[in-house]
Design an enzyme around this catalytic site. Structure first.
Site, PDB file in Angstrom:
ATOM      1  N   THR A 168      51.223  38.108  37.253  1.00  0.00           N
ATOM      2  CA  THR A 168      50.494  37.165  36.143  1.00  0.00           C
ATOM      3  C   THR A 168      51.309  37.658  35.094  1.00  0.00           C
ATOM      4  O   THR A 168      51.732  38.678  34.863  1.00  0.00           O
ATOM      5  CB  THR A 168      49.003  37.618  35.993  1.00  0.00           C
ATOM      6  OG1 THR A 168      48.167  37.089  37.084  1.00  0.00           O
ATOM      7  CG2 THR A 168      48.380  37.169  34.757  1.00  0.00           C
ATOM      8  N   ARG A 172      39.868  28.035  43.901  1.00  0.00           N
ATOM      9  CA  ARG A 172      39.387  29.296  43.399  1.00  0.00           C
ATOM     10  C   ARG A 172      39.870  29.393  41.996  1.00  0.00           C
ATOM     11  O   ARG A 172      41.043  29.319  41.588  1.00  0.00           O
ATOM     12  CB  ARG A 172      39.816  30.382  44.170  1.00  0.00           C
ATOM     13  CG  ARG A 172      39.754  31.973  43.705  1.00  0.00           C
ATOM     14  CD  ARG A 172      40.983  32.444  43.041  1.00  0.00           C
ATOM     15  NE  ARG A 172      40.769  33.819  42.677  1.00  0.00           N
ATOM     16  CZ  ARG A 172      41.610  34.452  41.890  1.00  0.00           C
ATOM     17  NH1 ARG A 172      42.295  33.882  41.245  1.00  0.00           N
ATOM     18  NH2 ARG A 172      41.582  35.716  41.634  1.00  0.00           N
ATOM     19  N   ILE A 173      38.916  29.789  41.204  1.00  0.00           N
ATOM     20  CA  ILE A 173      39.295  30.288  39.611  1.00  0.00           C
ATOM     21  C   ILE A 173      39.377  31.754  39.392  1.00  0.00           C
ATOM     22  O   ILE A 173      38.207  32.368  39.826  1.00  0.00           O
ATOM     23  CB  ILE A 173      38.374  29.434  38.824  1.00  0.00           C
ATOM     24  CG1 ILE A 173      38.495  28.107  39.018  1.00  0.00           C
ATOM     25  CG2 ILE A 173      38.840  29.849  37.344  1.00  0.00           C
ATOM     26  CD1 ILE A 173      37.595  27.198  38.214  1.00  0.00           C
ATOM     27  N   ASP A 196      40.295  35.329  36.957  1.00  0.00           N
ATOM     28  CA  ASP A 196      39.983  35.950  35.593  1.00  0.00           C
ATOM     29  C   ASP A 196      40.887  35.410  34.433  1.00  0.00           C
ATOM     30  O   ASP A 196      40.676  35.207  33.256  1.00  0.00           O
ATOM     31  CB  ASP A 196      40.404  37.482  35.585  1.00  0.00           C
ATOM     32  CG  ASP A 196      41.863  37.672  36.232  1.00  0.00           C
ATOM     33  OD1 ASP A 196      42.142  37.264  37.096  1.00  0.00           O
ATOM     34  OD2 ASP A 196      42.550  38.616  35.373  1.00  0.00           O
ATOM     35  N   THR A 207      45.959  41.745  33.508  1.00  0.00           N
ATOM     36  CA  THR A 207      46.562  41.486  34.856  1.00  0.00           C
ATOM     37  C   THR A 207      46.060  42.571  36.255  1.00  0.00           C
ATOM     38  O   THR A 207      45.851  43.586  35.504  1.00  0.00           O
ATOM     39  CB  THR A 207      48.009  41.780  34.829  1.00  0.00           C
ATOM     40  OG1 THR A 207      48.555  41.606  36.112  1.00  0.00           O
ATOM     41  CG2 THR A 207      48.757  43.140  34.216  1.00  0.00           C
ATOM     42  N   ASP A 208      46.199  42.129  37.263  1.00  0.00           N
ATOM     43  CA  ASP A 208      45.347  43.048  38.257  1.00  0.00           C
ATOM     44  C   ASP A 208      46.102  43.002  39.782  1.00  0.00           C
ATOM     45  O   ASP A 208      47.088  42.460  39.782  1.00  0.00           O
ATOM     46  CB  ASP A 208      43.973  42.259  38.470  1.00  0.00           C
ATOM     47  CG  ASP A 208      44.190  40.919  38.735  1.00  0.00           C
ATOM     48  OD1 ASP A 208      44.629  40.684  40.107  1.00  0.00           O
ATOM     49  OD2 ASP A 208      43.890  39.967  38.170  1.00  0.00           O
ATOM     50  N   PHE A 209      45.575  43.691  40.453  1.00  0.00           N
ATOM     51  CA  PHE A 209      46.252  44.010  41.736  1.00  0.00           C
ATOM     52  C   PHE A 209      45.048  44.466  42.852  1.00  0.00           C
ATOM     53  O   PHE A 209      44.172  45.285  42.246  1.00  0.00           O
ATOM     54  CB  PHE A 209      47.525  44.960  41.575  1.00  0.00           C
ATOM     55  CG  PHE A 209      47.982  44.997  42.858  1.00  0.00           C
ATOM     56  CD1 PHE A 209      48.609  44.155  43.560  1.00  0.00           C
ATOM     57  CD2 PHE A 209      48.157  46.335  43.671  1.00  0.00           C
ATOM     58  CE1 PHE A 209      49.354  44.276  44.969  1.00  0.00           C
ATOM     59  CE2 PHE A 209      48.742  46.274  44.798  1.00  0.00           C
ATOM     60  CZ  PHE A 209      49.513  45.304  45.413  1.00  0.00           C
ATOM     61  N   LEU A 221      42.409  44.543  46.365  1.00  0.00           N
ATOM     62  CA  LEU A 221      41.519  43.989  46.998  1.00  0.00           C
ATOM     63  C   LEU A 221      40.471  43.487  45.617  1.00  0.00           C
ATOM     64  O   LEU A 221      39.995  44.263  45.007  1.00  0.00           O
ATOM     65  CB  LEU A 221      40.700  44.801  47.807  1.00  0.00           C
ATOM     66  CG  LEU A 221      41.634  45.428  48.965  1.00  0.00           C
ATOM     67  CD1 LEU A 221      40.821  46.735  49.652  1.00  0.00           C
ATOM     68  CD2 LEU A 221      41.620  44.319  50.023  1.00  0.00           C
TER      69      LEU A 221
HETATM   70  N1  GLY Z   1      45.096  37.315  37.511  1.00  0.00           N
HETATM   71  C1  GLY Z   1      45.380  36.697  38.682  1.00  0.00           C
HETATM   72  C2  GLY Z   1      44.214  36.383  39.441  1.00  0.00           C
HETATM   73  O1  GLY Z   1      43.841  37.274  40.146  1.00  0.00           O
HETATM   74  O2  GLY Z   1      44.073  35.397  39.544  1.00  0.00           O
END
Ligand code: GLY
Length: 336
Positions: free
Chosen positions: A193, A221-222, A224, A244-246, A248
């Site tokens: 992201t 799917r939506i 964050d 931004t994430d990563f 599970l």
């Molecule tokens: N931020 C990317 C998502 O998990 O949709």
């Protein structure tokens, strides 16, 4: 002589007042948090540095913070090193479904879009939602009709799909859940992201965030990224954040923890940008057992960067220097 001294003193005082009153523009960008592979690092560095310069150029040419963050994100939406625009990860049907949000801190107005399949720049459509509608969030067919009405050029959905994204989905389908991340394949994937936060010369703050979501996500799917308070938040009275994430849970964790807004609230409570960012990201990881990253600017131009993942690509321009990094405790710099 006395008259001359008084005159010079007044001039110096005047110059100092002007200097201290004008906000020096700043922009910071990120290109995704995660287990980014060694082979992706150079592409990430190149991409975030091009993006941050594109955003800074807008600020230097009299553009607003909104112009700046849009330009930075547009740059990363064109770059397959990132999970946004071209190069986005794919859903279970092998399609790109993108989402983006943008916020203006002067009066807390925002625009967001989701389930975008046929446009190169979701962030620019999100900006039009902000400026040209009474709403904050458009999705799916409504967002598509709006984009067409506003003159955005439709592109074939396949033209947004990179080879790497196809391989990442195949890996996910063959190997299962542990490959379902916003960066795609753990080995050679590593897209991620993107986001940007800027303060312009008038002291206004804007934030933009854009993504293809997570590899192998369910259709529809939506996450964050398009959610105000999750992926994006801007308030001129406090600061701005893009997340931004990563791993599970992915964006679902940021969404549950309202990560961007949590950072804003900590800053409102008196924490500086860096401490607030660190505390909120680590708090989310402790509570939900997932990693994330965030970039923050306070209204005074202080920078906060923190990620609980292995790596996160970031860059910012301040005082005519470009600072950048991807590892923990790494800050590289080069002239603007
Ligand atoms: N931020 C990317 C998502 O998990 O949709």
């Amino acid at each position: 002589m006395l008259k001359q001294i008084i005159f010079i003193s007044i001039c110096v005082l005047f110059a100092l007042v002007i200097e201290s009153g004008a906000m020096k523009p700043i922009i910071i960008v990120h290109g995704g948090a995660g287990d980014i592979s060694e082979s992706r690092i150079q592409g990430k560095f190149d991409g975030v540095k091009v993006a941050v310069r594109a955003g800074y150029e807008k600020l230097m040419n009299g553009g607003s913070a909104l112009d700046s963050v849009e330009a930075a994100v547009v740059s990363m939406e064109l770059d397959e090193n990132f999970n946004a625009g071209y190069g986005s990860v794919l859903n279970l049907n092998g399609e790109v479904e993108m989402e983006a949000s943008i916020m203006w801190g002067q009066d807390l107005i925002s625009g967001a879009v989701t389930l975008i399949k046929e446009f190169q720049h979701p962030i620019s459509i999100a900006r039009k939602v902000l400026t040209d509608t009474p709403h904050s969030f458009l999705g799916g067919n409504g967002a598509k009709l709006f984009a067409l009405e506003k003159g955005f050029q439709q592109v074939p959905p396949e033209s947004l799909i990179s080879e790497s994204a196809k391989e990442a989905l195949n890996d996910f389908l063959n190997k299962g859940d542990d490959q379902r991340t916003e960066i795609g394949r753990k080995d050679e994937g590593g897209v991620g992201t993107v986001g940007a936060v800027a303060i312009d010369a008038d002291g206004h703050i804007a934030v933009a965030t854009s993504t293809g979501g997570i590899n192998g996500k369910m259709v529809g799917r939506i996450g964050d990224t398009p959610l105000i308070g999750g992926g994006t938040y801007a308030d001129d009275n406090v600061g701005g954040i893009s997340t931004t994430d990563f791993f599970l849970g992915h964006g679902e964790s940021i969404l549950k923890y309202c990560l961007a807004h949590t950072i804003i609230k900590l800053m409102e409570g008196g924490l500086d940008a860096d401490t607030a960012t660190r505390q909120a990201v680590n708090g989310m990881t402790a509570r939900l057992n997932n990693t994330a990253g965030a970039i923050t600017l306070s209204k005074n131009g202080d920078v906060g960067i923190h990620f609980s993942s292995k790596r996160m690509a970031w860059a910012y321009v301040k005082n005519d220097k470009v600072y950048y990094g991807i590892e923990h405790d790494q800050t590289l710099e080069e002239p603007l």
